[in-house]
Design an enzyme around this catalytic site. Structure first.
Site, PDB file in Angstrom:
ATOM      1  N   LYS A  42       9.653-117.827  50.602  1.00 27.14           N
ATOM      2  CA  LYS A  42      10.255-116.589  49.723  1.00 27.14           C
ATOM      3  C   LYS A  42       9.345-115.870  48.940  1.00 27.14           C
ATOM      4  O   LYS A  42       9.553-115.000  48.134  1.00 27.14           O
ATOM      5  CB  LYS A  42      11.327-117.124  48.724  1.00 27.14           C
ATOM      6  N   HIS A 103       4.551-122.666  56.409  1.00 25.49           N
ATOM      7  CA  HIS A 103       5.031-122.714  54.826  1.00 25.49           C
ATOM      8  C   HIS A 103       4.113-124.117  54.572  1.00 25.49           C
ATOM      9  O   HIS A 103       4.271-124.276  53.352  1.00 25.49           O
ATOM     10  CB  HIS A 103       6.487-122.875  54.679  1.00 25.49           C
ATOM     11  N   SER A 133      14.483-116.604  44.457  1.00 22.79           N
ATOM     12  CA  SER A 133      14.500-116.238  45.671  1.00 22.79           C
ATOM     13  C   SER A 133      14.887-117.449  46.596  1.00 22.79           C
ATOM     14  O   SER A 133      15.668-117.586  47.509  1.00 22.79           O
ATOM     15  CB  SER A 133      13.330-115.444  46.333  1.00 22.79           C
TER      16      SER A 133
HETATM   17  P1  A3P Z   1      14.561-111.753  47.298  1.00 24.46           P
HETATM   18  O1  A3P Z   1      15.001-113.203  47.504  1.00 24.46           O
HETATM   19  O2  A3P Z   1      13.662-111.774  45.829  1.00 24.46           O
HETATM   20  O3  A3P Z   1      15.161-110.486  47.631  1.00 24.46           O
HETATM   21  P2  A3P Z   1      10.265-114.623  52.721  1.00 24.46           P
HETATM   22  O4  A3P Z   1      10.261-113.394  53.951  1.00 24.46           O
HETATM   23  O5  A3P Z   1       9.051-115.358  52.724  1.00 24.46           O
HETATM   24  O6  A3P Z   1      11.512-115.188  53.239  1.00 24.46           O
HETATM   25  O7  A3P Z   1      10.842-113.870  51.630  1.00 24.46           O
HETATM   26  C1  A3P Z   1      11.985-113.290  51.280  1.00 24.46           C
HETATM   27  C2  A3P Z   1      11.802-112.578  49.982  1.00 24.46           C
HETATM   28  O8  A3P Z   1      11.046-111.237  50.336  1.00 24.46           O
HETATM   29  C3  A3P Z   1      13.494-111.738  49.525  1.00 24.46           C
HETATM   30  O9  A3P Z   1      13.077-111.701  48.209  1.00 24.46           O
HETATM   31  C4  A3P Z   1      13.290-110.395  50.306  1.00 24.46           C
HETATM   32  O10 A3P Z   1      14.270-109.770  49.880  1.00 24.46           O
HETATM   33  C5  A3P Z   1      11.859-110.162  49.998  1.00 24.46           C
HETATM   34  N1  A3P Z   1      11.541-109.007  50.905  1.00 24.46           N
HETATM   35  C6  A3P Z   1      11.610-108.998  52.339  1.00 24.46           C
HETATM   36  N2  A3P Z   1      11.090-107.689  52.955  1.00 24.46           N
HETATM   37  C7  A3P Z   1      10.935-107.145  51.620  1.00 24.46           C
HETATM   38  C8  A3P Z   1      10.627-105.519  51.587  1.00 24.46           C
HETATM   39  N3  A3P Z   1      10.085-104.877  52.773  1.00 24.46           N
HETATM   40  N4  A3P Z   1      10.293-105.260  50.146  1.00 24.46           N
HETATM   41  C9  A3P Z   1      10.478-106.068  49.177  1.00 24.46           C
HETATM   42  N5  A3P Z   1      11.075-107.354  49.293  1.00 24.46           N
HETATM   43  C10 A3P Z   1      10.997-107.770  50.346  1.00 24.46           C
END
Ligand code: A3P
Length: 290
Positions: A42, A103, A133
């Protein structure tokens, strides 16, 4: 539905399916041309994958769609139930150079990545937003253990009692190794503050050179708004019973500072005091607000 329990591998809690496959994961031998994108869950994994994928395809989103899997780049260690294919199987079926996501904390990354001098991008996100998140992800991802109430989850996070272990050890491990291992260490908050600057950093690290126009296009295609609509990025390809998007979408909010909407003043104070203890002696420049 599946809610697999966690099993410790060398002290790190991992999903039991992964623990079962651990020997093959540890034995995985990458090609020197493979790129590893590593994060604590996340922290901005998918965002970074999108940027890298587009950089490698000169900003051509259609070419990216022809990537080998709906999950875009194979996971090193995800061995989920159907309909999601095993990360290791996908990896073995894909020719190098591959973008491999993981991860795993640094001490569990198969040694071949270091022996073969693979490039590694590590993305880190401030602890409080990362926790929030992850909490929503654990609610919607039916293969992770139940997160339980938020207060208890905060304590589990502080103890490192979540899948992939301690956030503190994770971010510190890669930080301490970044020079020796030539790891590009980037921050979610920096990507939010100035995505173009970070896209350029990634491009240079990968020894790529794309035009200014292509950089602009990549920044636009990887905005939160566009990725939320993009089936290649929003994980709509993994429906129920694995991801229950009605509980929380994968692309949830995408902001810095959402922790303020979840932590009480008391929880925040307690968390900060513990943070000081756990991060003592490190100088990783995390920002909880921008
Ligand atoms: P939130 O849950 O805070 O919205 P991962 O890809 O490591 O699983 O992380 C997911 C997190 O990154 C989520 O956070 C998601 O919304 C955010 N995220 C993914 N793409 C993004 C983007 N282009 N800009 C900002 N945040 C992004």
């Amino acid at each position: 539905m599946f809610r697999f329990p966690l099993v410790r591998v060398r002290g790190v809690p991992l999903m039991s399916l992964i623990a079962k496959e651990w020997d093959s994961i540890w034995a995985f031998n990458p090609d020197p041309s493979d790129l590893l994108i590593s994060t604590y869950p996340k922290a901005g994994t998918t965002w970074t994958q999108e940027i890298v994928d587009l950089l490698l395809h000169n900003g051509d989103a259609e070419a990216c769609k022809r990537a080998p899997t709906p999950i875009r780049s194979p996971f090193l260690e995800i061995i989920p139930p159907p309909p999601v294919p095993s990360g290791l199987d996908l990896l073995k079926k894909t020719d190098p150079p591959r973008i491999i996501k993981t991860h795993l904390p640094i001490e569990l990354v198969p040694l071949g990545f270091w022996e073969n001098k693979c490039k590694v991008i590590y993305v880190a996100r401030n602890a409080k937003d990362n926790l929030v998140s992850y909490y929503y992800f654990d609610l919607m991802n039916q293969t992770q253990p139940e997160p339980g109430p938020f207060d208890g989850y905060v304590h589990k996070f502080m103890r490192g009692d979540l899948a992939w272990g301690s956030w503190y050890d994770h971010v510190k491990g890669y930080w301490e190794a970044r020079e020796k291992r030539n790891i590009l260490y980037i921050f979610y908050e920096d990507m939010k503050e100035n995505p173009r600057r970070e896209v350029v950093r990634i491009m240079k690290y990968l020894d790529l050179s794309v035009s200014e126009e292509v950089i602009d296009r990549i920044v636009d295609l990887t905005s939160f708004k566009n990725m939320k609509e993009n089936p290649m990025a929003n994980y709509s390809c993994i429906p129920k019973p694995v991801f229950d998007h009605s509980i929380s979408p994968f692309m949830r909010k995408g902001v810095v500072g959402d922790w303020k909407n979840h932590f009480s003043d008391e929880q925040s104070k307690m968390f900060d005091e513990d943070y000081e203890r756990q991060m003592k002696g490190t100088n990783i420049p995390f920002r909880t607000l921008i």
